[in-house]
Structures are given as C-alpha cells and as structure tokens.
Design an enzyme around this catalytic site. Structure first.
Site, PDB file in Angstrom:
ATOM      1  CG  HIS A 144      -1.721   1.199   1.450  1.00  0.00           C
ATOM      2  ND1 HIS A 144      -3.035   1.310   1.040  1.00  0.00           N
ATOM      3  CD2 HIS A 144      -1.406   2.388   2.026  1.00  0.00           C
ATOM      4  CE1 HIS A 144      -3.488   2.499   1.367  1.00  0.00           C
ATOM      5  NE2 HIS A 144      -2.522   3.183   1.963  1.00  0.00           N
ATOM      6  CD  GLU A 145       1.869   3.364   3.694  1.00  0.00           C
ATOM      7  OE1 GLU A 145       2.024   4.463   3.116  1.00  0.00           O
ATOM      8  OE2 GLU A 145       0.901   3.125   4.435  1.00  0.00           O
ATOM      9  CG  HIS A 148       0.220   6.037  -0.640  1.00  0.00           C
ATOM     10  ND1 HIS A 148      -0.894   6.656  -1.161  1.00  0.00           N
ATOM     11  CD2 HIS A 148      -0.173   5.522   0.562  1.00  0.00           C
ATOM     12  CE1 HIS A 148      -1.906   6.523  -0.326  1.00  0.00           C
ATOM     13  NE2 HIS A 148      -1.500   5.831   0.724  1.00  0.00           N
ATOM     14  CD  GLU A 224      -4.861   6.364   2.012  1.00  0.00           C
ATOM     15  OE1 GLU A 224      -4.597   5.186   2.338  1.00  0.00           O
ATOM     16  OE2 GLU A 224      -3.977   7.232   1.836  1.00  0.00           O
TER      17      GLU A 224
END
Length: 289
Positions: A144-145, A148, A224
């Site tokens: 997830h990071e 980003h 997100e």
C-alpha cells in the site's frame, strides 16, 4: 521530475486563469481603482500557495523522520529487519521506482510513505504493526505504501494543497478589498486598505481554509482506494490487503504527525476532514473490484 514540472505548471496556470477571469469580469479595473494591484496580488498568491506547498514537500522526509522518531535501517540488525528491507525492495522493483529508505518507529500499528521524489522516498512501519500482524498482512501494508510512492501521491497531494492555498489567498483578499471599499465609499480622505480589509481577509482565510481542507481530504480519500488496489496488484491477489485492513479495524492505530498523517495506513476522525475512508468502505471497495 515530470510530476514536479506538472506541479509548477499547474500552479502557474491557476494564477494565469485567475488573472484572465478577473480581467474579463472587470475585477482588475475595480481593484486598481481601489488601491489593489492585481498583478501584485497574483504574485503574492503564487508565492504563498506554491512556495509553502513546495517547501513542505521538499522537507517532508526529514520532518517525518524527526517527528515520528524513525530509525532508518542502513544495515539490518536481525532477520526481521532484513525481511522488511527485502520486501520493500521487491515491491519497489515491481513498481519501477527507486529503492526507498526503510525505517521503523515506535508506536501502535501504523505505517506511512513520504518524500518529494519517487526514487528517493521513505517507507516506515511501526513496531506495533510488526508485532501485531502476520508477514502477509505486513506485506500488504508495505505494498500500500509503495503504491502511494509509485502513484506519485506525495506530489499530487502537495499540488492540490498548493492550488487550494492559491485560491484561498487570492479570493480572501479580493473579498477583503471589496468589503473595505464598500465600508469606505464616502471616505475620500483615507488611502490604502482599512480595518474592513484586514478583518474580512482574516475571516475569509479561515472560512476558505476550512473549505480547502475538505476538498484536499476528499482527494486524499480517493487516493487511499487506489493505493489499496495497488497493494492488491503488487501482491497478486486482494485478500492479504483485505485481511490487513480488517485487522487494523480491530486495533488501536497510532496517531501520526500531521505532516505524514495523510500517508498513513489508517486515518483520522471526522468524515469531511478525514484523509482516509472508513475501513469498512475500503474493504468493500476491494471486494467489489
């Protein structure tokens, strides 16, 4: 670099559009007649909106390290740290970005990514996350990071914030001069802005600032969902990300400093101002994708 160029061009475009619209509507002549130079105002809005945002972006990584107490792993001290670094490396290679710095900070379960450039970012996870989640769930959080970073979210959010700041600075001062001019319409002795301008500008800065914060938070929530989907793509399946979100939903998640809160895995309180959607909505979005 392309995102930085886009950042600069977008902010410049905002100022140019504001100037054209103001000229077409006759605002330029009105403001000049009442002591306000539109070109100077546009320049001031550019400096305040663009300058503050780009400085914030450039110092985001050192500030995140300092405010969160991140210990960057330069040489893994144990097997877990080595696994963490290799997991970030694996996802970075798969995403086509440079290897980020990897760090650990003390606290309840959370994680964040930050940095001005895709190829020199930072991914940090908390000790609480490492202690309370399985390796597969931690991998999903790291994915997830990394998503980003790969999506350029740090620059995108700074871009949006800079645009909002520019509008706030410009519009609050236009309204301030309009109110001041109305209050002093029969006063031909005084020159320069009066108390009406200063009071109105402060009030409008606050009101428009709240509105801008709501808009920025909305964009952050949409981002997100994309990062969750990016993690699922990096993992090759969505269930690990769903499991990680479900576990986070049952844990007390750490409050991150404001400078990195929008990049964390779990978000704040208050729907309009929250940088993250509710966990339930994120899980539902993944299940329906």
């Amino acid at each position: 670099m392309k995102r930085i160029v886009l950042f600069v061009l977008t902010n410049l475009a905002v100022v140019v559009v504001l100037g054209i619209v103001a000229s077409l509507l006759g605002v330029n002549r009105f403001l000049t007649a009442n002591g306000l130079n539109l070109g100077a105002l546009l320049g001031f809005a550019l400096i305040m909106g663009f300058g503050g945002a780009i400085i914030s972006l450039l110092i985001s990584k050192p500030m995140a390290k300092w405010t969160s107490g991140v210990r960057v792993i330069t040489q893994p001290a144990n097997r877990d740290e080595a696994w963490l670094v290799e997991t970030v490396r694996k996802f970075a290679d798969k995403s086509g970005i440079g290897m980020p710095e990897v760090g650990i900070f003390e606290g309840d379960p959370n994680a964040f990514a930050t940095g001005a450039f895709r190829d020199s970012a930072l991914v940090a996870v908390s000790t609480g996350l490492l202690q309370n989640m399985t390796h597969e769930e931690i991998e999903a959080v790291i994915g997830h990071e990394v998503a980003h970073i790969a999506n350029g979210d740090m620059v995108t959010m700074t871009l949006i914030q800079g645009v909002m700041n520019t509008f706030v600075v410009f519009l609050s001062r236009v309204v301030g001069y309009a109110v001041d001019s109305f209050l002093r319409r029969n006063d031909e002795q005084s020159s320069g802005p009066g108390i009406g301008y200063y009071v109105t500008t402060i009030v409008m800065d606050i009101l428009l600032g709240f509105l801008a914060a709501i808009i920025v938070a909305w964009f952050s929530r949409q981002r997100e969902f994309r990062a969750d989907a990016g993690a699922a793509a990096l993992m090759g399946r969505k269930q690990p990300m769903i499991n990680a979100l479900a576990r986070l939903g049952g844990l007390h998640t750490a409050e991150l400093p404001k400078s990195v809160a929008a990049m964390g895995i779990a978000g704040g309180i208050g729907q309009l101002f929250s940088t993250h959607p509710p966990i339930e909505q994120r899980i539902a979005a993944l299940q329906n994708s």
